[in-house]
Design a protein around this motif. Structure first.
Motif, PDB file in Angstrom:
ATOM      1  N   GLY A  86     -91.082 -13.549 -22.447  1.00  0.00           N
ATOM      2  CA  GLY A  86     -91.997 -12.439 -22.701  1.00  0.00           C
ATOM      3  C   GLY A  86     -91.625 -11.669 -23.961  1.00  0.00           C
ATOM      4  O   GLY A  86     -90.517 -11.806 -24.467  1.00  0.00           O
ATOM      5  N   ILE A  87     -92.594 -10.894 -24.458  1.00  0.00           N
ATOM      6  CA  ILE A  87     -92.372 -10.146 -25.704  1.00  0.00           C
ATOM      7  C   ILE A  87     -92.308  -8.654 -25.376  1.00  0.00           C
ATOM      8  O   ILE A  87     -93.257  -8.096 -24.838  1.00  0.00           O
ATOM      9  N   PRO A  88     -91.190  -7.967 -25.693  1.00  0.00           N
ATOM     10  CA  PRO A  88     -91.063  -6.547 -25.372  1.00  0.00           C
ATOM     11  C   PRO A  88     -92.029  -5.677 -26.183  1.00  0.00           C
ATOM     12  O   PRO A  88     -92.564  -4.714 -25.662  1.00  0.00           O
ATOM     13  N   ASP A  89     -92.222  -6.003 -27.449  1.00  0.00           N
ATOM     14  CA  ASP A  89     -93.067  -5.183 -28.319  1.00  0.00           C
ATOM     15  C   ASP A  89     -94.018  -6.101 -29.108  1.00  0.00           C
ATOM     16  O   ASP A  89     -93.650  -6.657 -30.141  1.00  0.00           O
ATOM     17  N   ILE A  90     -95.228  -6.264 -28.578  1.00  0.00           N
ATOM     18  CA  ILE A  90     -96.174  -7.216 -29.171  1.00  0.00           C
ATOM     19  C   ILE A  90     -96.550  -6.816 -30.590  1.00  0.00           C
ATOM     20  O   ILE A  90     -96.626  -7.652 -31.489  1.00  0.00           O
ATOM     21  N   GLU A  91     -96.781  -5.509 -30.789  1.00  0.00           N
ATOM     22  CA  GLU A  91     -97.186  -5.032 -32.111  1.00  0.00           C
ATOM     23  C   GLU A  91     -96.144  -5.413 -33.171  1.00  0.00           C
ATOM     24  O   GLU A  91     -96.469  -5.908 -34.242  1.00  0.00           O
ATOM     25  N   LYS A  92     -94.886  -5.212 -32.826  1.00  0.00           N
ATOM     26  CA  LYS A  92     -93.777  -5.532 -33.729  1.00  0.00           C
ATOM     27  C   LYS A  92     -93.732  -7.054 -33.970  1.00  0.00           C
ATOM     28  O   LYS A  92     -93.579  -7.506 -35.097  1.00  0.00           O
ATOM     29  N   ALA A  93     -93.890  -7.809 -32.868  1.00  0.00           N
ATOM     30  CA  ALA A  93     -93.814  -9.270 -32.965  1.00  0.00           C
ATOM     31  C   ALA A  93     -94.894  -9.823 -33.889  1.00  0.00           C
ATOM     32  O   ALA A  93     -94.720 -10.862 -34.518  1.00  0.00           O
ATOM     33  N   MET A  94     -96.028  -9.106 -33.959  1.00  0.00           N
ATOM     34  CA  MET A  94     -97.143  -9.605 -34.764  1.00  0.00           C
ATOM     35  C   MET A  94     -97.078  -9.159 -36.224  1.00  0.00           C
ATOM     36  O   MET A  94     -97.873  -9.602 -37.035  1.00  0.00           O
ATOM     37  N   GLU A  95     -96.124  -8.295 -36.535  1.00  0.00           N
ATOM     38  CA  GLU A  95     -95.966  -7.861 -37.939  1.00  0.00           C
ATOM     39  C   GLU A  95     -95.559  -9.059 -38.802  1.00  0.00           C
ATOM     40  O   GLU A  95     -94.695  -9.828 -38.405  1.00  0.00           O
ATOM     41  N   PRO A  96     -96.162  -9.182 -39.997  1.00  0.00           N
ATOM     42  CA  PRO A  96     -95.760 -10.269 -40.887  1.00  0.00           C
ATOM     43  C   PRO A  96     -94.272 -10.183 -41.214  1.00  0.00           C
ATOM     44  O   PRO A  96     -93.746  -9.084 -41.397  1.00  0.00           O
ATOM     45  N   PHE A  97     -93.629 -11.308 -41.261  1.00  0.00           N
ATOM     46  CA  PHE A  97     -92.215 -11.476 -41.633  1.00  0.00           C
ATOM     47  C   PHE A  97     -91.248 -10.966 -40.573  1.00  0.00           C
ATOM     48  O   PHE A  97     -90.037 -11.069 -40.743  1.00  0.00           O
ATOM     49  N   GLU A 115    -103.825 -15.411 -36.996  1.00  0.00           N
ATOM     50  CA  GLU A 115    -104.887 -14.454 -37.310  1.00  0.00           C
ATOM     51  C   GLU A 115    -105.676 -14.866 -38.555  1.00  0.00           C
ATOM     52  O   GLU A 115    -106.873 -14.625 -38.633  1.00  0.00           O
ATOM     53  N   ALA A 116    -104.987 -15.512 -39.507  1.00  0.00           N
ATOM     54  CA  ALA A 116    -105.672 -15.923 -40.735  1.00  0.00           C
ATOM     55  C   ALA A 116    -106.625 -17.092 -40.475  1.00  0.00           C
ATOM     56  O   ALA A 116    -107.678 -17.184 -41.099  1.00  0.00           O
ATOM     57  N   PHE A 117    -106.251 -17.958 -39.559  1.00  0.00           N
ATOM     58  CA  PHE A 117    -107.012 -19.195 -39.397  1.00  0.00           C
ATOM     59  C   PHE A 117    -107.978 -19.185 -38.217  1.00  0.00           C
ATOM     60  O   PHE A 117    -108.803 -20.080 -38.077  1.00  0.00           O
ATOM     61  N   MET A 118    -107.868 -18.179 -37.332  1.00  0.00           N
ATOM     62  CA  MET A 118    -108.794 -18.073 -36.204  1.00  0.00           C
ATOM     63  C   MET A 118    -109.585 -16.768 -36.369  1.00  0.00           C
ATOM     64  O   MET A 118    -109.192 -15.882 -37.102  1.00  0.00           O
ATOM     65  N   ASP A 119    -110.711 -16.649 -35.644  1.00  0.00           N
ATOM     66  CA  ASP A 119    -111.530 -15.441 -35.778  1.00  0.00           C
ATOM     67  C   ASP A 119    -110.940 -14.278 -34.985  1.00  0.00           C
ATOM     68  O   ASP A 119    -111.090 -13.120 -35.355  1.00  0.00           O
ATOM     69  N   ASP A 120    -110.293 -14.604 -33.874  1.00  0.00           N
ATOM     70  CA  ASP A 120    -109.785 -13.548 -33.003  1.00  0.00           C
ATOM     71  C   ASP A 120    -108.520 -14.039 -32.293  1.00  0.00           C
ATOM     72  O   ASP A 120    -108.481 -15.188 -31.823  1.00  0.00           O
ATOM     73  N   VAL A 121    -107.499 -13.207 -32.221  1.00  0.00           N
ATOM     74  CA  VAL A 121    -106.258 -13.568 -31.527  1.00  0.00           C
ATOM     75  C   VAL A 121    -105.860 -12.407 -30.613  1.00  0.00           C
ATOM     76  O   VAL A 121    -105.753 -11.273 -31.065  1.00  0.00           O
ATOM     77  N   GLN A 122    -105.711 -12.694 -29.332  1.00  0.00           N
ATOM     78  CA  GLN A 122    -105.280 -11.674 -28.365  1.00  0.00           C
ATOM     79  C   GLN A 122    -103.989 -12.126 -27.710  1.00  0.00           C
ATOM     80  O   GLN A 122    -103.898 -13.262 -27.253  1.00  0.00           O
ATOM     81  N   VAL A 123    -103.006 -11.245 -27.668  1.00  0.00           N
ATOM     82  CA  VAL A 123    -101.730 -11.598 -27.063  1.00  0.00           C
ATOM     83  C   VAL A 123    -101.468 -10.688 -25.886  1.00  0.00           C
ATOM     84  O   VAL A 123    -101.599  -9.468 -25.997  1.00  0.00           O
ATOM     85  N   SER A 124    -101.128 -11.283 -24.737  1.00  0.00           N
ATOM     86  CA  SER A 124    -100.664 -10.444 -23.638  1.00  0.00           C
ATOM     87  C   SER A 124     -99.321 -11.002 -23.171  1.00  0.00           C
ATOM     88  O   SER A 124     -99.095 -12.207 -23.199  1.00  0.00           O
ATOM     89  N   SER A 125     -98.436 -10.097 -22.782  1.00  0.00           N
ATOM     90  CA  SER A 125     -97.090 -10.547 -22.459  1.00  0.00           C
ATOM     91  C   SER A 125     -96.414  -9.557 -21.519  1.00  0.00           C
ATOM     92  O   SER A 125     -96.703  -8.367 -21.545  1.00  0.00           O
ATOM     93  N   ALA A 126     -95.538 -10.079 -20.680  1.00  0.00           N
ATOM     94  CA  ALA A 126     -94.729  -9.219 -19.823  1.00  0.00           C
ATOM     95  C   ALA A 126     -93.307  -9.755 -19.851  1.00  0.00           C
ATOM     96  O   ALA A 126     -93.090 -10.965 -19.690  1.00  0.00           O
ATOM     97  N   VAL A 127     -92.355  -8.876 -20.107  1.00  0.00           N
ATOM     98  CA  VAL A 127     -90.954  -9.301 -20.202  1.00  0.00           C
ATOM     99  C   VAL A 127     -90.514  -9.958 -18.895  1.00  0.00           C
ATOM    100  O   VAL A 127     -90.741  -9.415 -17.815  1.00  0.00           O
ATOM    101  N   GLY A 128     -89.938 -11.128 -19.023  1.00  0.00           N
ATOM    102  CA  GLY A 128     -89.455 -11.864 -17.854  1.00  0.00           C
ATOM    103  C   GLY A 128     -90.536 -12.661 -17.156  1.00  0.00           C
ATOM    104  O   GLY A 128     -90.253 -13.430 -16.227  1.00  0.00           O
ATOM    105  N   LYS A 129     -91.783 -12.491 -17.575  1.00  0.00           N
ATOM    106  CA  LYS A 129     -92.875 -13.208 -16.888  1.00  0.00           C
ATOM    107  C   LYS A 129     -93.566 -14.222 -17.791  1.00  0.00           C
ATOM    108  O   LYS A 129     -94.052 -15.247 -17.330  1.00  0.00           O
ATOM    109  N   GLY A 130     -93.655 -13.909 -19.075  1.00  0.00           N
ATOM    110  CA  GLY A 130     -94.264 -14.877 -19.974  1.00  0.00           C
ATOM    111  C   GLY A 130     -95.271 -14.275 -20.929  1.00  0.00           C
ATOM    112  O   GLY A 130     -95.513 -13.069 -20.932  1.00  0.00           O
ATOM    113  N   THR A 131     -95.852 -15.152 -21.734  1.00  0.00           N
ATOM    114  CA  THR A 131     -96.756 -14.731 -22.802  1.00  0.00           C
ATOM    115  C   THR A 131     -97.992 -15.616 -22.817  1.00  0.00           C
ATOM    116  O   THR A 131     -97.924 -16.808 -22.538  1.00  0.00           O
ATOM    117  N   SER A 132     -99.121 -14.994 -23.117  1.00  0.00           N
ATOM    118  CA  SER A 132    -100.362 -15.745 -23.234  1.00  0.00           C
ATOM    119  C   SER A 132    -101.023 -15.384 -24.561  1.00  0.00           C
ATOM    120  O   SER A 132    -101.190 -14.212 -24.887  1.00  0.00           O
TER     121      SER A 132
END
Lengths: 144, 129
Positions: A86-97, A115-132
């Protein structure tokens, strides 16, 4: 008439499956008559999402990455899921670099590419449970 | 060891890289993703260290696919070369690889030749006007 087609698959979190996953999705969307550029965009985005699941989501190669794909009319929706860290901070994870694994020389551009190659990208995640990661792209909007 | 057999080390080496006069030529594989990135990086770095290479040229003429893992490999080599006053170049980029370079901003850090000229330069020029 709106056509609908759906597929789901899961595979081991092994790097060799990154190529398999993007080729499988490319074959599945072929019926939408995408341009070569659209196919390449989709392959790149799938590769990024699957690589993230393998590198960041899981530690063991026997863990499974779930990939599903739905074509509805002229739009394809691709979902890549893991039940890993899982990702603790999605916003941070999505920052370039931004990367949590600079020692692996990760460029930190995975989400930027999605994000550059698709029209829309949505991320949901819970620590210890996983990411979609849910990505959508409309096919046939480019010229030629 | 039987004649004609190569040792394990030799099998790892010389798969992607070729030592030229004054530079290391990297034949980027058909698909450069996370799966291929590790091996390519290891081979290139071994040769860079062993022969004190100061210039690395990535040749994309046989490359159809690259994702951000490939960007990581190039930025990494570029950074290492920078520390020792060397340089990294990329050549023979097809339209797709060129797009990957543009989206990632790699074209601003790595010099390109043969395939990055033409339309792209014109567009940039027009943009600047």
């Amino acid at each position: 008439m709106q056509s609908k087609n759906e597929m789901r698959m899961w595979f081991d979190a092994r790097s060799v499956n990154e190529g398999f996953a993007r080729v499988a999705v490319a074959s599945f969307v072929a019926e939408m008559n995408p341009t070569l550029d659209e196919i390449s965009d989709i392959k790149t985005a799938v590769s990024e999402a699957v690589t993230n699941a393998i590198i960041h989501g899981y530690e063991r190669p026997e863990d499974k990455v779930l990939l599903s794909c739905v074509i509805e009319g002229d739009t394809v929706e691709i979902v890549v899921e893991d039940t890993g860290r899982g990702i603790p901070d999605i916003e941070k994870a999505m920052e370039p670099f931004y990367t949590t694994k600079p020692e692996l020389e990760r460029s930190g551009m995975g989400f930027s590419f999605m994000e550059a190659f698709m029209d829309d990208v949505q991320v949901s995640s819970a620590v210890g449970k996983g990411t979609s990661v849910r990505m959508r792209k409309k096919i046939g909007v480019q010229e030629g | 060891m039987p004649h004609g057999r190569r040792s394990g080390m030799e099998n790892i080496m010389e798969k992607y890289c070729e030592l030229k006069d004054g530079y290391l030529l990297v034949h980027v594989p058909r698909e450069l993703d996370h799966h291929r990135a590790g091996g390519l990086r290891m081979e290139a770095d071994l040769l860079i260290d062993a022969y004190q290479v100061r210039k690395v040229v990535f040749d994309f003429s046989g490359t159809e696919f690259m994702d951000s893992s490939g960007i990581g490999v190039i930025i990494g080599r570029s950074r290492n070369m920078g520390y020792c006053g060397g340089e990294v170049m990329a050549r023979n980029l097809n339209e797709r690889i060129r797009k990957i370079f543009m989206v990632s901003g790699l074209h601003k850090i790595v010099k390109t030749e043969g395939g990055m000229a033409g339309n792209t330069n014109r567009m940039e020029k027009n943009h600047a006007e």
